[in-house]
Write an enzyme that holds these catalytic residues in place. Structure first.
Site, PDB file in Angstrom:
ATOM      1  N   GLY A 116      21.495 -78.734  53.278  1.00 23.88           N
ATOM      2  CA  GLY A 116      21.872 -79.161  51.941  1.00 23.88           C
ATOM      3  C   GLY A 116      22.962 -80.209  51.957  1.00 23.88           C
ATOM      4  CG  ASN A 117      24.720 -81.795  48.205  1.00 23.36           C
ATOM      5  OD1 ASN A 117      24.261 -82.916  48.329  1.00 23.36           O
ATOM      6  ND2 ASN A 117      24.616 -81.091  47.101  1.00 23.36           N
ATOM      7  CB  ILE A 144      17.330 -70.963  47.367  1.00 20.93           C
ATOM      8  CG1 ILE A 144      18.786 -70.518  47.150  1.00 20.93           C
ATOM      9  CG2 ILE A 144      16.761 -70.407  48.661  1.00 20.93           C
ATOM     10  CD1 ILE A 144      18.929 -69.021  46.925  1.00 20.93           C
ATOM     11  CG  ASP A 145      21.792 -73.228  45.202  1.00 14.98           C
ATOM     12  OD1 ASP A 145      21.446 -72.143  44.699  1.00 14.98           O
ATOM     13  OD2 ASP A 145      22.787 -73.349  45.945  1.00 14.98           O
ATOM     14  NE  ARG A 165      29.561 -73.130  44.883  1.00 18.40           N
ATOM     15  CZ  ARG A 165      29.554 -73.254  46.207  1.00 18.40           C
ATOM     16  NH1 ARG A 165      29.998 -72.272  46.967  1.00 18.40           N
ATOM     17  NH2 ARG A 165      29.108 -74.358  46.773  1.00 18.40           N
ATOM     18  CD  GLU A 207      14.310 -60.041  26.316  1.00 19.47           C
ATOM     19  OE1 GLU A 207      13.081 -59.965  26.121  1.00 19.47           O
ATOM     20  OE2 GLU A 207      14.843 -59.734  27.409  1.00 19.47           O
ATOM     21  NE  ARG A 242      23.226 -47.946  33.702  1.00 22.43           N
ATOM     22  CZ  ARG A 242      23.743 -47.303  32.674  1.00 22.43           C
ATOM     23  NH1 ARG A 242      24.485 -47.980  31.802  1.00 22.43           N
ATOM     24  NH2 ARG A 242      23.546 -46.017  32.494  1.00 22.43           N
TER      25      ARG A 242
END
Length: 328
Positions: A106-107, A131-132, A176, A192, A252
């Site tokens: 990645g980066n 995965i981001d 993040r 929702e 929860r």
């Protein structure tokens, strides 16, 4: 430059993602097809500094296309952040007779590769594995599709419990700095509400949304929260806030964590990784360097690494609009 390249190294760096093994396999087998030598570097830049190399041939990568993680391992390397550390790595590569490398990561991994290229004029090519899905220059990164499918599968299971007990679940997913996982998985799983770093929806809007859901007859709800969401310090604070202001809900929390990085890669990620591996090796032989292989509109493209690491990708505004409509 094409005539100078006879031996190419491949390694994975930073966080692992499903499909990295498929990318390794593709680089190795493309080298074999083109009669080039291929060397695997274990433990990323740390292994490069220490000379942790292994020659790989087509049979070395049998039966790994379906496996998550990375057979070459990954590691953080503070020493590579220093010029002295990068010099050690360069000396190890030259000692081994390596002419170019392909980095899958990645980066952070690409930033290190760019510095290395600038200092030693060493041919490099990047493949986006995270995965981001947050790297400019590619509509999809390797591992993203697998991650969102994993999240959707888990949310489907959580919804069974939420419905059985009339509960509200906050489900925290990775993200993040960007909300690609939360947004896509949230729409796919019928959440929702979806909370992402790019949109500070505020606690009052969250309460209003939950009140509307309750009034419309919903007895249970799923709220997807990207870990970088800004409306609360963390997902547990959100839980406490809702319990305080909407005591009608039994709340929860489920933090999915690193399970999102694991598992067998989807067919999409396996095909994408295979295509990118071929493109990376062929591009090096064409004399190109300091690029990242990406995909846009089903076509593979090359983006200068300096551009790819400049900023994070933006979430799809149209998908946000779809999300708003679907959560009515």
């Amino acid at each position: 430059m094409a005539s100078e390249i006879r031996k190419i190294a491949v390694f994975t760096s930073g966080g692992d993602s499903p499909g990295m093994n498929a990318a390794i396999r593709s680089v190795v087998r493309t080298c074999a097809y083109l009669k080039l030598e291929c060397v695997g570097i274990y433990r990323g830049y740390q292994g490069m500094i220490e000379g942790d190399f292994k020659v790989l041939d087509a049979r070395s990568v049998n039966n790994i296309i379906n496996k998550g993680g990375t057979i070459l391992k990954s590691a953080r390397c503070e020493e590579f952040r220093t010029k002295e550390g990068r010099k050690k790595a360069y000396n190890q590569l030259k000692k081994e007779g390596i002419d170019a490398f392909v980095v899958i990561g990645g980066n952070g991994s690409f930033t290190g590769a760019q510095l290395f290229n600038e200092e030693f004029n060493f041919p490099i090519m990047g493949i986006p594995g995270t995965i981001d899905n947050d790297i400019l220059g590619s509509s999809y990164t390797i591992g993203f599709d697998t991650a969102i499918n994993t999240v959707v599968e888990v949310i489907d299971k959580i919804r069974d419990t939420a419905s059985s007990h009339n509960r509200l679940f906050f489900v925290e997913v990775m993200g993040r700095d960007v909300g690609h996982i939360a947004l896509n998985a949230g729409v796919g799983a019928g959440a929702e509400e979806i909370l992402i770093p790019e949109q500070n929806l505020g606690l009052e809007r969250l309460l209003d949304s939950l009140k509307r859901s309750k009034k419309s007859g919903k007895s249970s709800s799923i709220v997807i929260v990207a870990e970088g969401d800004k409306i609360g310090k963390n997902v547990f604070q959100l839980k406490e806030y809702v319990e305080e202001h909407l005591p009608i809900y039994d709340v929860r929390v489920s933090v999915l964590g690193h399970m999102q990085r694991g598992g067998n890669p989807t067919c999409f990620d396996r095909v994408l990784a295979s295509r990118m591996g071929v493109k990376a090796v062929e591009s090096l032989l064409e004399g190109k360097s300091n690029y990242m292989v990406g995909i846009r509109d089903t076509k593979l493209i090359l983006t200068p690494i300096a551009e790819a690491i400049k900023a994070h990708t933006e979430v799809d505004e149209e998908l946000i609009r779809v999300s708003d409509i679907m959560t009515t």
